[in-house]
Write a protein that holds these residues in place. Structure first.
Motif, mmCIF file in Angstrom:
data_model
loop_
_atom_site.group_PDB
_atom_site.id
_atom_site.type_symbol
_atom_site.label_atom_id
_atom_site.label_comp_id
_atom_site.label_asym_id
_atom_site.label_seq_id
_atom_site.Cartn_x
_atom_site.Cartn_y
_atom_site.Cartn_z
ATOM 1 N N UNK A 1 26.635 -59.221 47.234
ATOM 2 C CA UNK A 1 26.555 -58.745 45.855
ATOM 3 C C UNK A 1 25.768 -59.743 45.014
ATOM 4 N N UNK A 2 25.441 -59.333 43.793
ATOM 5 C CA UNK A 2 24.695 -60.215 42.888
ATOM 6 C C UNK A 2 25.491 -61.483 42.611
ATOM 7 N N UNK A 3 26.801 -61.347 42.365
ATOM 8 C CA UNK A 3 27.630 -62.510 42.082
ATOM 9 C C UNK A 3 27.681 -63.474 43.266
ATOM 10 N N UNK A 4 27.725 -62.933 44.490
ATOM 11 C CA UNK A 4 27.744 -63.791 45.672
ATOM 12 C C UNK A 4 26.440 -64.578 45.808
ATOM 13 N N UNK A 5 25.326 -63.898 45.533
ATOM 14 C CA UNK A 5 24.025 -64.568 45.610
ATOM 15 C C UNK A 5 23.937 -65.672 44.557
ATOM 16 N N UNK A 6 24.396 -65.367 43.339
ATOM 17 C CA UNK A 6 24.419 -66.381 42.276
ATOM 18 C C UNK A 6 25.295 -67.551 42.695
ATOM 19 N N UNK B 1 30.515 -70.226 54.935
ATOM 20 C CA UNK B 1 31.247 -69.201 55.691
ATOM 21 C C UNK B 1 30.965 -67.816 55.132
ATOM 22 N N UNK B 2 30.922 -67.708 53.792
ATOM 23 C CA UNK B 2 30.633 -66.413 53.164
ATOM 24 C C UNK B 2 29.233 -65.925 53.527
ATOM 25 N N UNK B 3 28.261 -66.843 53.543
ATOM 26 C CA UNK B 3 26.889 -66.472 53.913
ATOM 27 C C UNK B 3 26.856 -65.960 55.356
ATOM 28 N N UNK B 4 27.513 -66.685 56.255
ATOM 29 C CA UNK B 4 27.533 -66.286 57.663
ATOM 30 C C UNK B 4 28.293 -64.980 57.862
ATOM 31 N N UNK C 1 32.321 -67.709 43.175
ATOM 32 C CA UNK C 1 31.493 -66.501 43.124
ATOM 33 C C UNK C 1 30.963 -66.122 44.504
ATOM 34 N N UNK C 2 30.455 -67.101 45.236
ATOM 35 C CA UNK C 2 29.807 -66.828 46.513
ATOM 36 C C UNK C 2 30.741 -66.356 47.605
ATOM 37 N N UNK C 3 31.996 -66.795 47.568
ATOM 38 C CA UNK C 3 32.951 -66.396 48.603
ATOM 39 C C UNK C 3 33.567 -65.027 48.322
ATOM 40 N N UNK C 4 33.324 -64.503 47.119
ATOM 41 C CA UNK C 4 33.918 -63.218 46.757
ATOM 42 C C UNK C 4 35.287 -63.352 46.123
#
Length: 309
Positions: free
Chosen positions: A122-127, A109-112, A288-291
């Motif tokens: 952000x870098x943390x989301x990508x990680x 969901x975060x990616x979409x 991390x990925x969802x923020x």
């Protein structure tokens, strides 16, 4: 009426309990009925219940203009795609793996949301995204097989949660003009009709299988339709409209936990170390990925700033 975030959070936690246990219920139901036919009837029952509740609340109206488009897209992804792949996948993989893979929902969901709702990457989301997918690889390879022998059921479950994540973005967009609870009702009715047509094609004996269920199976069917599908989807989609797709999806972190507990208690399934390790990576990735981690840090910084004043 304004509903506080704390109440929404409490309701979401309860919905995750229902959805986690529903993985176990669906695993049992697909052994009693043909999966797609049963799912079509279960979702139609849930849709009728939703409209009864909304009728009592005097919240029923016909959709207008572009709302029909959002309902159609939501029906395809939230109902047909999600429930079709979930029911079929559960006939070929364990409830344990299903629960763990469903935990990918916040990440997807975060990616979409980054792609279609312009949420900042952000870098943390990508990680987090990388950690999450690394964790899923441990889950689906937990039986020690190679990549070429991944269970087709695991792939179905992944497609199921991907479909649902797409629908969350649609629901968030549609919530600007239509009550997500009402949208849920329409999606369940239309989606169940599409699933029923599909079931007639791929499950010729599906209708006859619905006449052979035991009282216990039908009781579980009704509980699943009422609590997990009708109530659960109403509350979750309402929450998406209020707090956003990415924030609401964070609570799906609890879904695999409740599904794991249920698979251990009611199905006697075992958990191997690779699955546990994968679960840890998924939780880290989702956080991390969802923020969620960044939001927590922002809130902590605001509170510290107020305290120092």
């Amino acid at each position: 009426m304004t509903v506080s975030k704390s109440k929404i959070y409490s309701l979401l936690l309860f919905v995750m309990l229902l959805w986690g246990m529903n993985v176990i219920a669906t695993k049992i139901l697909v052994t009693s009925f043909m999966p797609v036919t049963m799912t079509a009837f279960r979702i139609f029952t849930a849709g009728c219940i939703v409209f009864l509740i909304l009728g009592f609340l005097k919240a029923v109206r016909l959709p207008k203009g572009k709302e029909w488009f959002y309902i159609f897209i939501g029906s395809l992804f939230n109902v047909v795609g999600h429930h079709y792949f979930l029911s079929v996948g559960l006939t070929k993989t364990s409830a344990t793996n299903t629960g763990l893979i469903l935990g990918m929902a916040p990440l997807l969901t975060a990616i979409l949301a980054m792609l279609f709702l312009k949420d900042k990457a952000t870098v943390l989301k990508v990680v987090g995204v990388l950690l999450g997918f690394f964790g899923v690889s441990f889950v689906i390879l937990g039986n020690g097989e190679s990549l070429h022998h991944i269970s087709s059921g695991d792939i179905d479950i992944f497609l199921s949660i991907l479909s649902q994540s797409v629908s969350f973005i649609t629901i968030k967009k549609a919530s600007k003009t239509i009550d997500p609870r009402l949208m849920t009702g329409y999606m369940l009715i239309f989606g169940s009709a599409l699933l029923f047509v599909i079931s007639l094609i791929i499950e010729p004996s599906g209708l006859s299988s619905m006449t052979r269920g035991s009282i216990a199976a039908w009781s579980l069917f009704l509980l699943s339709a009422l609590l997990a599908t009708a109530f659960g989807h109403m509350i979750y989609n309402y929450s998406v409209g209020k707090i956003g797709a990415a924030e609401a999806s964070i609570f799906i972190n609890f879904n695999p936990f409740f599904a794991l507990i249920g698979s251990l208690l009611f199905l006697g399934e075992t958990i191997v170390w690779k699955q546990l390790l994968g679960f840890i990576f998924i939780i880290l990735g989702v956080t991390l990925g969802s923020g969620a981690y960044e939001e927590l840090m922002r809130r902590f910084a605001r509170k510290r700033h107020v305290y120092m004043k």
